[in-house]
Write a protein that holds these residues in place. Structure first.
Motif, mmCIF file in Angstrom:
data_model
loop_
_atom_site.group_PDB
_atom_site.id
_atom_site.type_symbol
_atom_site.label_atom_id
_atom_site.label_comp_id
_atom_site.label_asym_id
_atom_site.label_seq_id
_atom_site.Cartn_x
_atom_site.Cartn_y
_atom_site.Cartn_z
ATOM 1 N N SER A 182 0.824 -1.211 0.000
ATOM 2 C CA SER A 182 0.000 0.000 0.000
ATOM 3 C C SER A 182 0.862 1.267 0.000
ATOM 4 C CB SER A 182 -0.895 0.025 1.243
ATOM 5 O OG SER A 182 -0.102 0.026 2.425
ATOM 6 N N ALA A 183 0.313 2.337 -0.551
ATOM 7 C CA ALA A 183 0.943 3.647 -0.420
ATOM 8 C C ALA A 183 0.822 4.081 1.041
ATOM 9 C CB ALA A 183 0.250 4.658 -1.323
ATOM 10 N N VAL A 184 1.812 4.817 1.541
ATOM 11 C CA VAL A 184 1.777 5.293 2.922
ATOM 12 C C VAL A 184 1.843 6.814 2.937
ATOM 13 C CG1 VAL A 184 2.875 5.250 5.192
ATOM 14 C CG2 VAL A 184 2.930 3.208 3.753
ATOM 15 N N LYS A 192 2.222 14.040 3.871
ATOM 16 C CA LYS A 192 3.491 13.728 3.228
ATOM 17 C C LYS A 192 3.494 12.264 2.793
ATOM 18 C CE LYS A 192 7.236 14.919 5.421
ATOM 19 N NZ LYS A 192 8.320 14.851 6.446
ATOM 20 N N ILE A 193 3.915 12.000 1.549
ATOM 21 C CA ILE A 193 4.017 10.632 1.066
ATOM 22 C C ILE A 193 5.308 10.002 1.587
ATOM 23 C CG2 ILE A 193 4.429 9.205 -0.983
ATOM 24 C CD1 ILE A 193 1.558 9.880 -0.730
ATOM 25 N N LEU A 194 5.150 8.882 2.311
ATOM 26 C CA LEU A 194 6.307 8.164 2.852
ATOM 27 C C LEU A 194 6.689 6.981 1.973
ATOM 28 C CD1 LEU A 194 5.395 8.050 6.661
ATOM 29 C CD2 LEU A 194 6.717 9.778 5.425
ATOM 30 N N ILE A 199 -1.948 3.821 -5.840
ATOM 31 C CA ILE A 199 -2.766 5.031 -5.943
ATOM 32 C C ILE A 199 -1.867 6.204 -6.322
ATOM 33 C CG2 ILE A 199 -4.314 6.626 -4.739
ATOM 34 C CD1 ILE A 199 -5.111 4.321 -2.911
ATOM 35 N N ASP A 200 -2.148 6.819 -7.437
ATOM 36 C CA ASP A 200 -1.331 7.928 -7.940
ATOM 37 C C ASP A 200 -1.338 9.102 -6.966
ATOM 38 O OD1 ASP A 200 -0.670 10.401 -9.584
ATOM 39 O OD2 ASP A 200 -0.382 8.828 -11.097
ATOM 40 N N ILE A 201 -0.160 9.654 -6.717
ATOM 41 C CA ILE A 201 -0.023 10.783 -5.797
ATOM 42 C C ILE A 201 -0.886 11.959 -6.240
ATOM 43 C CG2 ILE A 201 1.590 12.534 -4.927
ATOM 44 C CD1 ILE A 201 3.753 10.379 -4.952
ATOM 45 N N ARG A 202 -0.994 12.165 -7.549
ATOM 46 C CA ARG A 202 -1.788 13.287 -8.065
ATOM 47 C C ARG A 202 -3.276 13.128 -7.754
ATOM 48 N NH1 ARG A 202 0.621 12.829 -14.031
ATOM 49 N NH2 ARG A 202 0.410 10.650 -13.366
ATOM 50 N N VAL A 203 -3.736 11.866 -7.706
ATOM 51 C CA VAL A 203 -5.135 11.597 -7.360
ATOM 52 C C VAL A 203 -5.374 11.920 -5.890
ATOM 53 C CG1 VAL A 203 -6.934 9.833 -7.240
ATOM 54 C CG2 VAL A 203 -5.314 9.815 -9.142
ATOM 55 N N ILE A 204 -4.399 11.592 -5.043
ATOM 56 C CA ILE A 204 -4.497 11.918 -3.619
ATOM 57 C C ILE A 204 -4.508 13.431 -3.438
ATOM 58 C CG2 ILE A 204 -3.359 11.748 -1.366
ATOM 59 C CD1 ILE A 204 -2.227 9.049 -2.262
ATOM 60 N N GLU A 205 -3.651 14.116 -4.169
ATOM 61 C CA GLU A 205 -3.597 15.583 -4.088
ATOM 62 C C GLU A 205 -4.911 16.209 -4.540
ATOM 63 O OE1 GLU A 205 1.122 16.655 -4.710
ATOM 64 O OE2 GLU A 205 -0.118 16.327 -6.494
ATOM 65 N N LYS A 206 -5.502 15.648 -5.564
ATOM 66 C CA LYS A 206 -6.780 16.162 -6.064
ATOM 67 C C LYS A 206 -7.881 15.962 -5.026
ATOM 68 C CE LYS A 206 -9.894 15.869 -10.047
ATOM 69 N NZ LYS A 206 -10.177 15.181 -11.345
ATOM 70 N N THR A 207 -7.839 14.826 -4.332
ATOM 71 C CA THR A 207 -8.844 14.539 -3.303
ATOM 72 C C THR A 207 -8.729 15.502 -2.129
ATOM 73 O OG1 THR A 207 -8.837 12.183 -3.890
ATOM 74 C CG2 THR A 207 -9.720 12.766 -1.718
ATOM 75 N N LEU A 208 -7.499 15.777 -1.696
ATOM 76 C CA LEU A 208 -7.270 16.661 -0.555
ATOM 77 C C LEU A 208 -7.234 18.142 -0.933
ATOM 78 C CD1 LEU A 208 -4.495 14.686 1.381
ATOM 79 C CD2 LEU A 208 -6.953 14.711 1.814
ATOM 80 N N ILE A 210 -4.694 19.778 -2.045
ATOM 81 C CA ILE A 210 -3.443 20.377 -1.584
ATOM 82 C C ILE A 210 -2.273 19.695 -2.295
ATOM 83 C CG2 ILE A 210 -4.270 20.994 0.739
ATOM 84 C CD1 ILE A 210 -2.849 18.469 1.745
ATOM 85 N N LYS A 211 -1.104 20.294 -2.202
ATOM 86 C CA LYS A 211 0.115 19.708 -2.748
ATOM 87 C C LYS A 211 0.786 18.906 -1.646
ATOM 88 C CE LYS A 211 2.925 19.627 -6.390
ATOM 89 N NZ LYS A 211 2.484 19.179 -7.725
ATOM 90 N N LEU A 212 1.079 17.642 -1.927
ATOM 91 C CA LEU A 212 1.694 16.783 -0.917
ATOM 92 C C LEU A 212 3.196 17.008 -0.835
ATOM 93 C CD1 LEU A 212 -0.022 13.353 -1.640
ATOM 94 C CD2 LEU A 212 -0.594 14.970 0.155
ATOM 95 N N LYS A 213 3.725 16.826 0.373
ATOM 96 C CA LYS A 213 5.170 16.838 0.552
ATOM 97 C C LYS A 213 5.715 15.473 0.179
ATOM 98 C CE LYS A 213 5.527 20.211 4.334
ATOM 99 N NZ LYS A 213 5.975 20.397 5.734
#
Length: 256
Positions: A182-184, A192-194, A199-208, A210-213
């Motif tokens: 899994s993505a963490v 912040k992505i660990l 799951i694409d980071i850009r999809v997570i950013e779109k959901t939140l 915000i821009k992830l660290k």
């Protein structure tokens, strides 16, 4: 029904009851998830958690991911926030792990958390493990069912290859649908992505919204996947090779 391996079982009501009894006794079982197979044990039990670390040969500074059936269950152990709710609604159950602040009243064994003030939690999608989580009354500490640094298992036979008869119960759930961990995401402050995942980071950013660290410099091991060496195949892997030397694996890029 049991196959030719004495410790690999097809999932049914009888095996469900046997598995729950085993988990309540502090034993470790091999379980399928949508990502990879895991070594499941009672996250509230010191006995079970210590067994997991011993089986894997895992460094004590590397925390385990704690698996829950629902957000309500996890609320007993971690401090929730708006980011969790947004991501849970969009991606859970599924291949996403959250690192959150630990509640002082949490029953999760400290060894499972590497004595940190945080807990890495996940809500698996696989129906077998979800059924077990719903029946246990406690979450499962469940790292991948391989010895530390080895490649993660995607079939029940892979788990047998790693541990043979050290596990009395391995539930066969077929080949894992995803096949990678899994993505963490660390949600203790600004997300912040660990560890990247399916799951694409850009999809997570779109959901939140915000821009992830990105986790560029590792200062503290907060979750699995942050060690210097991880998921090593045990033999050399050559990139962009079209001839096999018989001693290594190879990846060829392009048309052959």
């Amino acid at each position: 029904m049991k196959n030719s391996y004495s410790n690999i079982f097809t999932f049914n009501k009888k095996i469900l009851n046997k598995t729950i009894k085993s988990l309540k006794n502090g034993d470790i079982v091999g379980l399928p998830t949508e990502t990879v197979y895991g070594l499941g044990g009672n996250a509230y039990s010191k006995k079970a958690v210590k067994k997991i670390f011993k089986l894997k040969g895992r460094p004590k500074l590397n925390p385990l991911i704690i698996h829950y059936h629902s957000l309500k269950d996890a609320n007993k152990d971690v401090i929730m926030n708006k980011y969790v709710n947004q991501l849970y609604k969009q991606f859970c159950p599924g291949p996403l792990t959250f690192v959150l602040k630990r509640k002082k009243t949490s029953k999760v064994n400290q060894i499972a958390c590497a004595n940190l003030k945080t807990i890495a939690i996940r809500f698996p999608k696989n129906k077998i493990v979800r059924t077990i989580l719903k029946k246990t009354g406690f979450p499962l500490a469940m790292p991948s069912a391989n010895k530390s640094n080895n490649v993660s298992p995607v079939r029940s036979l892979d788990v047998v290859d790693e541990f043979n008869k050290k596990l009395k119960i391995i539930i066969d759930g077929g080949k894992c649908k995803i096949g990678i961990e899994s993505a963490v995401i660390d949600l203790t402050s600004h997300p912040k992505i660990l560890r990247p995942g399916v799951i694409d980071i850009r999809v997570i950013e779109k959901t939140l919204k915000i821009k992830l660290k990105r986790n560029k410099a590792i200062k503290k091991i907060l979750s699995p996947g942050m060690m210097k060496k991880h998921y090593s195949p045990g033999i050399p892997v050559l990139i962009n090779q079209n001839k096999h030397d018989g001693k290594s694996a190879y990846i060829y890029i392009g048309n052959k």
